[in-house]
Design an enzyme around this catalytic site. Structure first.
Site, mmCIF file in Angstrom:
data_model
loop_
_atom_site.group_PDB
_atom_site.id
_atom_site.type_symbol
_atom_site.label_atom_id
_atom_site.label_comp_id
_atom_site.label_asym_id
_atom_site.label_seq_id
_atom_site.Cartn_x
_atom_site.Cartn_y
_atom_site.Cartn_z
ATOM 1 N N ASP A 34 -7.710 19.072 -14.251
ATOM 2 C CA ASP A 34 -8.115 17.252 -15.094
ATOM 3 C C ASP A 34 -7.970 17.423 -16.213
ATOM 4 O O ASP A 34 -7.953 17.596 -17.377
ATOM 5 C CB ASP A 34 -9.738 17.221 -14.215
ATOM 6 C CG ASP A 34 -9.076 15.582 -14.561
ATOM 7 O OD1 ASP A 34 -8.859 15.019 -15.854
ATOM 8 O OD2 ASP A 34 -10.756 14.622 -14.758
ATOM 9 N N LYS B 274 -8.395 6.291 -19.178
ATOM 10 C CA LYS B 274 -8.523 7.254 -20.709
ATOM 11 C C LYS B 274 -7.992 6.227 -21.646
ATOM 12 O O LYS B 274 -7.159 5.811 -21.901
ATOM 13 C CB LYS B 274 -9.430 7.719 -20.961
ATOM 14 C CG LYS B 274 -10.528 8.514 -19.643
ATOM 15 C CD LYS B 274 -11.663 7.444 -19.954
ATOM 16 C CE LYS B 274 -12.648 7.665 -18.428
ATOM 17 N NZ LYS B 274 -12.481 8.169 -17.958
ATOM 18 N N ARG C 5 0.448 -0.967 -0.054
ATOM 19 C CA ARG C 5 -0.273 0.099 0.059
ATOM 20 C C ARG C 5 1.425 0.903 0.332
ATOM 21 O O ARG C 5 0.446 2.093 -0.673
ATOM 22 C CB ARG C 5 -0.739 -0.191 0.838
ATOM 23 C CG ARG C 5 -2.281 1.581 1.288
ATOM 24 C CD ARG C 5 -3.216 1.225 2.434
ATOM 25 N NE ARG C 5 -2.492 0.524 3.103
ATOM 26 C CZ ARG C 5 -2.089 1.091 4.800
ATOM 27 N NH1 ARG C 5 -1.659 1.610 4.572
ATOM 28 N NH2 ARG C 5 -1.920 -0.280 5.620
ATOM 29 N N TYR D 82 -16.201 17.536 -15.050
ATOM 30 C CA TYR D 82 -16.307 15.595 -15.084
ATOM 31 C C TYR D 82 -17.860 15.661 -13.534
ATOM 32 O O TYR D 82 -17.353 15.718 -12.824
ATOM 33 C CB TYR D 82 -15.936 14.391 -14.764
ATOM 34 C CG TYR D 82 -16.154 13.288 -14.799
ATOM 35 C CD1 TYR D 82 -16.842 12.474 -15.744
ATOM 36 C CD2 TYR D 82 -16.347 12.483 -13.164
ATOM 37 C CE1 TYR D 82 -17.469 11.483 -15.624
ATOM 38 C CE2 TYR D 82 -15.751 11.837 -13.823
ATOM 39 C CZ TYR D 82 -16.957 10.335 -13.924
ATOM 40 O OH TYR D 82 -17.536 9.569 -14.560
HETATM 41 C C1 LIG Z 1 -12.566 13.972 -16.746
HETATM 42 C C2 LIG Z 1 -12.625 12.788 -15.674
HETATM 43 N N1 LIG Z 1 -12.241 12.567 -15.028
HETATM 44 C C3 LIG Z 1 -12.208 11.786 -13.620
HETATM 45 C C4 LIG Z 1 -13.272 10.894 -14.163
HETATM 46 C C5 LIG Z 1 -13.202 9.681 -13.572
HETATM 47 O O1 LIG Z 1 -12.574 8.804 -14.068
HETATM 48 P P1 LIG Z 1 -12.701 6.985 -13.280
HETATM 49 O O2 LIG Z 1 -13.746 6.590 -14.174
HETATM 50 O O3 LIG Z 1 -11.473 6.645 -13.769
HETATM 51 O O4 LIG Z 1 -13.170 6.900 -12.101
HETATM 52 C C6 LIG Z 1 -13.617 10.506 -15.666
HETATM 53 C C7 LIG Z 1 -14.263 9.693 -16.385
HETATM 54 O O5 LIG Z 1 -14.850 9.249 -17.067
HETATM 55 C C8 LIG Z 1 -13.637 11.706 -16.561
HETATM 56 O O6 LIG Z 1 -14.329 11.431 -17.929
#
Ligand SMILES: Cc1ncc(COP(=O)(O)O)c(C=O)c1O
Length: 386
Positions: free
Chosen positions: A174, A199, A50, A102
């Site tokens: 992000d 992604k 961890r 998001y």
């Molecule tokens: C821009 C963005 N940030 C964060 C996330 C969250 O990521 P995760 O689905 O890997 O938890 C997503 C998921 O679609 C996203 O599109």
């Protein structure tokens, strides 16, 4: 700023490359929870997985190098990474977020961190003057996505970072939609970068992962402490898969973007299409700003069909492009933000920020562009209501 040549090389050889012990060119999957210690208080740098694992450490060093940060951290999902960053704040703090953030980031703030007295407010981060006036003493960070999902809204990352620095607060970006191959927020002045590595970084729709990169030693210590304390770490096998995915990020992104430019032009000229949202189109919002802070417009496109096209028929008529959550894989995916990715945002807020029922979001894959356009064409033509 890394040159394109350096970036291509870093994607393959960056961070901790290979394995000193055996000469293996790939980082081995250290599938272990614990490590034998030589004697009391003496170990080889790892005590418990961890806290640290060599496969994860190689990935963390790689993403730190690619983003040009002081340190990187790998988490079990993008949301675990987002939550670790939000854990930097305390009761009474407030975070300003982009209006198209998001849906999951909005939800965790609204339903989880709000319970602990961390407030947020939704702002138009494209208007820097208005944004600056919103930075009251309790505001401790500005959280932005550029392009922001799903209208591909561009925010001036240098401008936001300048305001945050002046006010002594953090800029958090992000960078999921762009990746460090197309945009490097720390070089533009940001303090923290977050990724859903599920992604483009993973790139093959076969893993869920999150990454955080910080710009300073102080933030590095704090995120390391949060990561070890809350424990949402990425496992060794998924760390290995992510390192493997990142090796081809450059060639994949080049192809994604080439296809996206052709798809955006196709949609723009199509009689059935009301509006196209793509930062690579000259007429799009923030085009000039995006050109100065990113390599190009990326590969995410949103569009709206005209009223006489039935959106349900359109989705069900697609043959190649899969109706699915997520984005950034080699295969083209399509989704309906209002009922899928952004469903956790209340309808009145959705309407206010322009996420309409007719909005469609397309993650352009690396298939032959002819197949993608043919699929769109046949589904659009079936959905026309005569
Ligand atoms: C821009 C963005 N940030 C964060 C996330 C969250 O990521 P995760 O689905 O890997 O938890 C997503 C998921 O679609 C996203 O599109």
């Amino acid at each position: 700023m890394k040159s394109e040549n350096d970036m291509y090389t870093a994607l393959i050889h960056g961070g901790i490359y290979g394995d000193e012990l055996t000469g293996s060119v790939n980082v081995p999957i250290y599938q272990t929870s614990t490590y034998q210690q030589e004697r009391l208080g003496h170990h080889k740098g790892y005590e418990y997985s961890r806290t640290g694992n060599p496969t994860r450490a190689a990935l963390e060093a790689l993403i730190a190098e690619l983003e040009g940060g002081a340190a990187g951290y790998a988490f079990a999902s993008g949301m675990a990474a987002v939550s670790a960053v939000l854990s930097l704040f305390e009761t009474g703090d407030k975070i300003l977020i982009s209006s198209n953030v998001y849906g999951g980031t909005f939800r965790v703030l609204d339903k989880v961190f709000n319970q602990f007295g961390i407030a947020y407010s939704i702002e138009d981060t494209t208007d820097l003057e208005a944004l600056e006036s919103r930075v009251t003493p309790e505001v401790k960070a500005i959280w932005v996505e550029s392009p922001a999902n799903p209208l591909m809204t561009i925010t001036d990352l240098r401008g936001v970072s300048r305001i945050a620095r002046k006010k002594g607060i953090y800029t958090i970006v992000d960078n999921t939609f762009m990746t460090p191959y197309l945009q490097r927020p720390i070089q533009l002045g940001a303090d923290i970068v977050v990724h859903s590595a599920t992604k483009y970084l993973g790139g093959h729709s076969d893993l869920v992962a999150g990454l955080v990169v910080v710009s300073s030693e102080e933030l590095s210590e704090r995120i390391a402490f949060i990561q070890n304390s809350t424990g949402g770490v990425l496992g060794p096998f998924d760390s290995f898969l992510l390192i493997r995915g990142i090796k081809t990020l450059g060639v994949r992104m080049d192809r994604h973007v080439e296809n996206a430019n052709l798809a955006a032009e196709f949609l723009k000229k199509h009689k059935a299409v009301k509006k196209v949202y793509y930062p690579g189109l000259e007429e799009s919002q923030g085009y000039e700003i995006n050109r100065k802070q990113a390599k190009n417009g990326g590969a995410m496109i949103s569009f709206e069909l005209k009223e006489n096209y039935n959106i349900e028929t359109f989705f069900s008529s697609l043959r190649l492009i899969a109706l699915a959550e997520s984005l950034g894989g080699v295969e083209s995916l399509i989704c309906h933000p209002a009922s899928m990715t952004h469903a956790s945002i209340p309808e009145d807020i959705r309407r206010k920020v322009g996420i309409t029922q007719g909005l469609i979001r397309l993650s352009i894959g690396i298939e032959g562009i002819g197949s993608i356009l043919n699929d769109l064409e046949q589904a659009i033509s079936k959905s026309e209501e005569k």
